[in-house]
Enzyme design. Structure first.
Site, short mmCIF file in Angstrom:
data_model
loop_
_atom_site.label_atom_id
_atom_site.label_comp_id
_atom_site.label_asym_id
_atom_site.label_seq_id
_atom_site.Cartn_x
_atom_site.Cartn_y
_atom_site.Cartn_z
N TYR A 174 0.86 -1.20 0.00
CA TYR A 174 0.00 0.00 0.00
C TYR A 174 0.88 1.23 0.00
O TYR A 174 1.83 1.31 0.78
CB TYR A 174 -0.92 0.01 1.23
CG TYR A 174 -2.36 -0.15 0.81
CD1 TYR A 174 -2.96 0.84 0.04
CD2 TYR A 174 -3.09 -1.29 1.12
CE1 TYR A 174 -4.27 0.70 -0.39
CE2 TYR A 174 -4.40 -1.44 0.69
CZ TYR A 174 -4.98 -0.44 -0.07
OH TYR A 174 -6.26 -0.58 -0.50
N THR A 189 -2.96 6.28 -22.27
CA THR A 189 -2.85 4.93 -21.75
C THR A 189 -1.43 4.46 -22.05
O THR A 189 -0.79 4.96 -22.97
CB THR A 189 -3.85 3.96 -22.41
OG1 THR A 189 -3.75 4.10 -23.83
CG2 THR A 189 -5.27 4.23 -21.98
N GLU A 197 -0.54 4.75 -0.54
CA GLU A 197 -1.38 5.94 -0.80
C GLU A 197 -0.54 7.20 -0.60
O GLU A 197 0.25 7.28 0.34
CB GLU A 197 -2.57 5.96 0.15
CG GLU A 197 -3.66 5.00 -0.25
CD GLU A 197 -4.81 4.98 0.75
OE1 GLU A 197 -4.72 5.69 1.77
OE2 GLU A 197 -5.78 4.24 0.51
N ASP A 256 -6.04 13.92 -24.95
CA ASP A 256 -6.01 12.51 -24.60
C ASP A 256 -5.29 11.80 -25.75
O ASP A 256 -5.87 11.56 -26.81
CB ASP A 256 -7.45 11.99 -24.46
CG ASP A 256 -7.50 10.49 -24.22
OD1 ASP A 256 -6.44 9.82 -24.30
OD2 ASP A 256 -8.60 9.98 -23.95
N ARG A 258 -1.02 -2.40 -18.95
CA ARG A 258 -2.35 -1.78 -19.00
C ARG A 258 -2.43 -0.70 -17.92
O ARG A 258 -2.25 -0.99 -16.74
CB ARG A 258 -3.38 -2.88 -18.73
CG ARG A 258 -4.82 -2.53 -18.93
CD ARG A 258 -5.60 -3.78 -19.20
NE ARG A 258 -5.18 -4.32 -20.47
CZ ARG A 258 -5.58 -3.86 -21.66
NH1 ARG A 258 -6.47 -2.90 -21.73
NH2 ARG A 258 -5.12 -4.40 -22.76
N LYS A 310 -1.18 0.89 -25.31
CA LYS A 310 -1.50 0.82 -26.75
C LYS A 310 -0.20 0.96 -27.53
O LYS A 310 0.67 0.11 -27.40
CB LYS A 310 -2.54 1.89 -27.10
CG LYS A 310 -3.87 1.70 -26.34
CD LYS A 310 -4.92 2.64 -26.84
CE LYS A 310 -6.27 2.42 -26.18
NZ LYS A 310 -6.37 3.03 -24.85
N1 PLP Z 1 -8.88 7.47 -24.24
C1 PLP Z 1 -8.85 6.98 -25.48
C2 PLP Z 1 -8.71 7.93 -26.63
C3 PLP Z 1 -8.96 5.60 -25.70
O1 PLP Z 1 -8.98 5.12 -26.95
C4 PLP Z 1 -9.10 4.74 -24.58
C5 PLP Z 1 -9.20 3.28 -24.74
O2 PLP Z 1 -9.39 2.71 -25.73
C6 PLP Z 1 -9.14 5.32 -23.31
C7 PLP Z 1 -9.02 6.68 -23.18
C8 PLP Z 1 -9.44 4.51 -22.09
O3 PLP Z 1 -8.51 3.66 -21.66
P1 PLP Z 1 -8.89 2.51 -20.61
O4 PLP Z 1 -9.53 1.42 -21.38
O5 PLP Z 1 -7.54 2.17 -20.03
O6 PLP Z 1 -9.80 3.11 -19.58
#
Ligand code: PLP
Length: 415
Positions: free
Chosen positions: A50, A222, A52, A196, A231, A225
């Site tokens: 843990y 993320t 936090e 994002d 993950r 990918k």
């Molecule tokens: N943002 C985008 C543009 C994505 O394509 C994805 C997942 O495919 C995510 C966020 C979310 O990721 P997670 O599945 O880890 O929550």
């Protein structure tokens, strides 16, 4: 491994999944094959701890070694993406987005992002996702003819909506995002710019896509990918935002961080800083372009006419199929893709008119231009005759012959 003896039920499934990944051609655009070092880092005693809080300021004792790990992850993210600060704790991309929105605006505030049916993500305003529940989302999309984002239209929409946050980034868009133009619009309307870059993070790291970091207030991603890590999620931002981001992630949306996953993020970020990773990122894009060209030559329509990144959207209506039919037909020959809505789709999401194809995973296992050309032929052959058993048998055999000579993890079965 001992666990194979003690929990055969789980390990049987793990071994079968490992065999599936080796046998099939993985074209799901959001997937990749992490290195054995990344995978090994997750299977460590760090999962027991843990922690936090943040390095140097924890709510638990005994954090000196996990502090080292998290500092490494943060430092490597900062160096790789050229940001001032980083937060390596988000459990997922969605939680990274939740942290970013909590930091940048208040519940009820307006956010302008890409609509889901034109390529945005669930966490960009789906009514059942936290984003749609807690924020007033408005959308921009792609133009009907070009199927590209028109920045003049985004500006018009931003002037009309006057959002607190302008959100750039997508799950199913194959063209470059003009982050400087998004930043200029955000400035004009008094919005913060959130990017994002979940899908393209590895391309940005490897220099195969322009970086949003100099332009955005907060950048989420993320790590699993194109970045090819474990993950999870990651946030990079300027020094002026890190306090709000840290507090929005913990205690805002999460409890204890997954220290074993943060270790794997650190390992992946080091890998992504290597020259080999730059070559990988460029190959991912070249492979995508080759595959898109091969499919168009066979009469399949590529949304927006092609790709500049790791993915393409293929309109399969020209060959009389739905996306769901195409996904099923390709699955039968061990080629994995997902059905996907295309812009202005007339089909419901569970049928869809398109499939989304990405080249991040196949490039990791060593596929190059020659393999992409073969793949284009196989996909076109199967989609032209989706119920033809002879075609399925021939293509299926060729697929397995190719994957058996391009192993992902040559030495072991499951990890
Ligand atoms: N943002 C985008 C543009 C994505 O394509 C994805 C997942 O495919 C995510 C966020 C979310 O990721 P997670 O599945 O880890 O929550």
């Amino acid at each position: 491994m001992d666990c194979k003896k003690t929990d055969d039920a789980v390990w049987k499934a793990v071994d079968l999944e490992a065999a599936r990944q080796e046998r099939q051609i993985e074209l799901i655009a959001s997937e990749n094959h992490a290195s054995r070092e990344v995978i090994a880092s997750m299977g460590t005693v760090l999962t027991n701890k843990y922690a936090e809080g943040y390095p140097g300021r924890r709510y638990y004792g005994g954090c000196e070694h996990v502090d080292t790990v998290e500092e490494l992850a943060r430092k490597r993210a900062i160096e790789l993406f050229g940001s001032e600060r980083a937060n390596a704790q988000p459990h997922s991309g969605t939680q990274a987005n939740m942290g970013a929105l909590m930091a940048l605006c208040k519940p009820g505030d307006k956010v302008l992002g890409m609509t889901l049916d034109h390529g945005g993500h669930l966490s960009h305003g789906h009514p059942k996702n936290f984003s749609g529940v807690f924020y007033e989302f408005h959308g921009y999309g792609v133009e009907e003819g070009s199927e590209r984002i028109d920045m003049d239209r985004v500006r018009e929409k931003a002037l009309e909506v006057r959002p607190q946050v302008l959100l750039a980034g997508a799950s199913a868009y194959s063209r470059p995002l003009d982050f400087a133009a998004f930043a200029a619009i955000a400035k004009e309307v008094g919005a913060y710019l959130m990017v994002d870059m979940a899908h393209i993070a590895g391309l940005v790291a490897g220099g195969a896509h322009a970086s949003p970091v100099p332009h955005a207030d907060v950048v989420t991603m993320t790590t699993h990918k194109t970045l090819r890590g474990p993950r999870g999620g990651l946030i990079v931002c300027g020094a002026d935002w890190i306090k709000q981001i840290n507090s929005a992630i913990f205690p805002g949306g999460q409890g204890g961080p997954l220290m074993h996953v943060i270790a794997a993020k650190a390992v992946a970020l080091r890998e992504a800083a290597s020259p080999e990773f730059g070559a990988y990122a460029r190959q991912v894009v070249e492979n995508a372009k080759t595959l898109a060209d091969g499919l168009s030559e066979r009469g399949l329509r590529i949304v927006s006419g092609g790709t500049d990144n790791h993915l393409m959207m293929v309109d399969v209506t020209a060959v009389g199929l739905t996306g769901a039919d195409a996904e099923d037909a390709l699955h039968r020959v061990d080629i994995t893709v997902n059905k996907n809505l295309i812009p202005y789709d007339k089909q419901p999401p569970m049928k869809a008119s398109g499939i989304r194809i990405g080249t991040a995973a196949v490039t990791t296992r060593g596929f190059g231009v020659p393999e992409m050309k073969r793949l284009a032929t196989w996909i076109a052959d199967v989609l032209a005759a989706p119920t033809d058993e002879a075609v399925a048998k021939r293509v299926g055999a060729e697929v397995v012959e190719l994957t058996s000579t391009h192993r992902i993890y040559p030495e072991t079965q499951s990890v």
